[in-house]
Design a protein around this motif. Structure first.
Motif, PDB file in Angstrom:
ATOM      1  N   THR A 210       0.849  -1.192   0.000  1.00  0.00           N
ATOM      2  CA  THR A 210       0.000   0.000   0.000  1.00  0.00           C
ATOM      3  C   THR A 210       0.878   1.233   0.000  1.00  0.00           C
ATOM      4  O   THR A 210       2.064   1.170   0.365  1.00  0.00           O
ATOM      5  N   VAL A 211       0.312   2.367  -0.427  1.00  0.00           N
ATOM      6  CA  VAL A 211       1.041   3.629  -0.446  1.00  0.00           C
ATOM      7  C   VAL A 211       0.788   4.358   0.869  1.00  0.00           C
ATOM      8  O   VAL A 211      -0.360   4.528   1.279  1.00  0.00           O
ATOM      9  N   LEU A 212       1.861   4.768   1.529  1.00  0.00           N
ATOM     10  CA  LEU A 212       1.745   5.458   2.807  1.00  0.00           C
ATOM     11  C   LEU A 212       1.766   6.970   2.623  1.00  0.00           C
ATOM     12  O   LEU A 212       2.454   7.498   1.748  1.00  0.00           O
ATOM     13  N   THR A 213       0.993   7.654   3.455  1.00  0.00           N
ATOM     14  CA  THR A 213       0.987   9.114   3.482  1.00  0.00           C
ATOM     15  C   THR A 213       1.772   9.574   4.700  1.00  0.00           C
ATOM     16  O   THR A 213       1.480   9.169   5.826  1.00  0.00           O
ATOM     17  N   VAL A 214       2.788  10.407   4.461  1.00  0.00           N
ATOM     18  CA  VAL A 214       3.626  10.884   5.559  1.00  0.00           C
ATOM     19  C   VAL A 214       3.821  12.389   5.439  1.00  0.00           C
ATOM     20  O   VAL A 214       3.707  12.952   4.349  1.00  0.00           O
ATOM     21  N   PRO A 215       4.115  13.060   6.548  1.00  0.00           N
ATOM     22  CA  PRO A 215       4.356  14.510   6.498  1.00  0.00           C
ATOM     23  C   PRO A 215       5.730  14.813   5.915  1.00  0.00           C
ATOM     24  O   PRO A 215       6.570  13.919   5.749  1.00  0.00           O
ATOM     25  N   ASP A 216       5.950  16.096   5.597  1.00  0.00           N
ATOM     26  CA  ASP A 216       7.259  16.531   5.122  1.00  0.00           C
ATOM     27  C   ASP A 216       8.317  16.196   6.166  1.00  0.00           C
ATOM     28  O   ASP A 216       8.076  16.292   7.371  1.00  0.00           O
ATOM     29  N   GLY A 217       9.490  15.822   5.685  1.00  0.00           N
ATOM     30  CA  GLY A 217      10.573  15.494   6.597  1.00  0.00           C
ATOM     31  C   GLY A 217      10.678  14.019   6.915  1.00  0.00           C
ATOM     32  O   GLY A 217      11.625  13.594   7.586  1.00  0.00           O
ATOM     33  N   VAL A 218       9.713  13.234   6.429  1.00  0.00           N
ATOM     34  CA  VAL A 218       9.742  11.789   6.647  1.00  0.00           C
ATOM     35  C   VAL A 218       9.989  11.106   5.301  1.00  0.00           C
ATOM     36  O   VAL A 218       9.284  11.367   4.327  1.00  0.00           O
ATOM     37  N   ASP A 219      10.994  10.256   5.265  1.00  0.00           N
ATOM     38  CA  ASP A 219      11.338   9.543   4.034  1.00  0.00           C
ATOM     39  C   ASP A 219      10.747   8.139   4.058  1.00  0.00           C
ATOM     40  O   ASP A 219      10.829   7.442   5.075  1.00  0.00           O
ATOM     41  N   VAL A 220      10.169   7.729   2.928  1.00  0.00           N
ATOM     42  CA  VAL A 220       9.601   6.384   2.799  1.00  0.00           C
ATOM     43  C   VAL A 220      10.206   5.705   1.579  1.00  0.00           C
ATOM     44  O   VAL A 220      10.239   6.280   0.494  1.00  0.00           O
TER      45      VAL A 220
END
Length: 263
Positions: free
Chosen positions: A189-199
């Motif tokens: 699945t595609v994760l949603t993360v805030p700026d500053g977090v690398d996936v």
């Protein structure tokens, strides 16, 4: 040895392109193999071939590290191992948590390559109460209720998600809220993360689908080549038969070429 919280690699501040960063582990793997064989130096062509890139791209990548090699000698293997390890942050200890200890999570926990590359599995976490306390790869599994405490106590900044897709986003949100800033996602699945977090996403099924596409294309090309060969053979056979027919019309009744009659 420092921990993951005290220092972060300087690749972004030094302006190293993401594409170059993605190739650095390939170079490091090839260089490590050379180092283990006690090879002192390597040319850009040899190292590029071992890493699966072209030599011009390799030299460009290394220029970002300030490493240009020596003409006629090549690159110092041990120094390059140090340079790349430093840029990737592998000269320090990175505590990692793995969330989701099913078949995949357990396999990751048992992978011996983490420690040799600077990654220490600090904790294994799972939502199943029946898993709590069970050792996997010598590490007792802990329940997800303890996730935030585990992150804080171990100074974790890298999390690995190996949960089912439906649980991945919630786990991701909790990891980020607890202070994790880098996530390796194995969930489909595609994760949603805030700026500053690398996936970084690893989806084995997608990779297999891409391979299936290439296999199908190769099979189609082979079939087309066979049809072309067959058509060419048929054309040749037709031409030969036509030539024989033409030759037959010029022969006499006994199959001989008729004599030229005088006028």
């Amino acid at each position: 040895m420092a921990t993951g919280r005290t220092h972060r690699p300087a690749t972004r501040s030094r302006g190293i392109p993401e594409a170059t960063v993605a190739r650095l582990p390939l170079y490091l793997r090839a260089l490590t193999a050379l180092s283990e064989r006690s090879v002192p130096t390597v040319s850009s062509e040899e190292l590029a071939a071992a890493a699966g890139v072209n030599s011009a791209k390799l030299r460009k990548d290394f220029s970002y590290l300030g490493s240009y090699g020596t003409r006629g000698v090549g690159y110092d293997v041990e120094y390059l191992v140090y340079q790349i390890s430093r840029e990737l942050g592998l000269t320090q200890d990175w505590p990692v948590v793995i969330v989701g200890i099913g078949n995949l999570g357990a396999a990751l926990a048992n992978y011996g390559g983490f420690a040799s590359r600077g990654f220490r599995v600090a904790a294994l976490i799972d939502a199943d109460p029946a898993m709590a306390g069970k050792p996997v790869a010598g590490i007792p599994v802990q329940h997800t209720d303890e996730l935030e405490t585990i992150i804080r106590d171990n100074g974790v900044s890298i999390g690995v998600i190996a949960t089912p897709a439906g649980a991945a986003q919630q786990v991701c949100d909790r990891l980020v809220a607890a202070g994790v800033t880098s996530i390796l996602n194995f969930a489909p699945t595609v994760l949603t993360v805030p700026d500053g977090v690398d996936v970084r996403k690893v989806d084995l099924s997608i990779e297999l689908q891409i391979l299936a596409f290439h296999e199908q294309r190769k099979a189609g090309e082979e079939a087309a080549a066979e049809v072309t060969t067959s058509q060419a053979a048929g054309t040749t056979n037709t031409a030969v038969a036509a030539k024989r027919e033409d030759s037959g019309t010029d022969q006499g009744p006994d199959g001989d070429v008729p004599a030229v009659m005088p006028a």
